[in-house]
Design a protein around this motif. Structure first.
Motif: not given
Length: 230
Positions: A70-78, A179-187
């Protein structure tokens, strides 16, 4: 380091299992391996070193393997993640495959099976065709978080900035509410304030300007809408 070398990070608290995987992978001269026992240490290493593949056990002594992911995905690891799990846990993690992680392997496992999983997941990563997005004169590499072009020097983006740019690019010039962009960026993490997103958009704009480029993101504050200008 040879450009064909693949960095693999292992997170496994059982030392005998961890060292066995490390020795096995290091027999291949194309693999460079980092092996750690704790989840928090792994998160820091993954977000700093951006390995080509992560292998993570679920039952870690500090935070769970799911929390690491969860943390690495939030940090942008793809890149791909392989979960290591006991047989009794397998049914409970199937729901996470394809969203949080790409694959799982039950313990105990045969060495040949592990090597096959590693090879398959690395091939998936390096055969990805949609990691490059063309934005006018800008070539955006979504895996390496870089912007390049024919007439200027390549520059790096922060992981959050890269996720913002990728979300807007893949929206194909459809305006996105904040709000939509926020949800997309921060999962989908609704605890993140929209103002945090706006600050990170401003930072992304500053990175472009610091490298001699105009702002490429449009924001309409009266309607709280974002779009790209390229």
């Amino acid at each position: 380091m040879n450009t064909n070398t693949r960095l693999i990070l292992i997170v496994e608290d059982v030392s005998s299992v961890r060292e066995n995987i490390k020795r096995l992978l290091e027999k291949n001269p194309q693999y460079r391996v980092i092996a750690v026992a704790f989840g928090r240490e792994a998160v820091t290493l993954i977000l700093n070193k951006r390995p080509d593949l992560v292998i993570v056990d679920l039952g870690l002594p500090d935070i769970s393997g799911h929390e690491v992911i969860r943390q690495i995905r939030l940090g942008g690891y793809k890149r791909n993640v392989i979960i290591l799990t006991a047989n009794k846990e397998a049914s409970s993690i199937v729901q996470h495959i394809g969203h949080d992680a790409e694959d799982y392997l039950t313990k105990p496992f045969e060495n040949d099976v592990l090597l096959a999983y590693v090879k398959k997941n690395l091939q998936q990563t390096f055969s990805t065709t949609d990691q490059i997005i063309q934005l006018g004169k800008y070539t955006f590499d979504t895996f390496h978080n870089t912007i390049s072009g024919e007439c200027f020097k390549t520059f790096d983006l922060k992981p959050v900035g890269s996720k913002i740019l990728e979300a807007l690019a893949r929206s194909k010039h459809t305006f996105m509410r904040d709000e939509v962009l926020r949800d997309e960026v921060y999962n989908g993490d609704s605890d993140i304030e929209v103002e945090t997103l706006r600050r990170n958009v401003d930072r992304l704009t500053l990175i472009f300007r610091a490298n001699g480029h105009d702002n490429i993101i449009s924001y309409r504050p009266e309607r709280k809408l974002y779009d790209l200008l390229v």
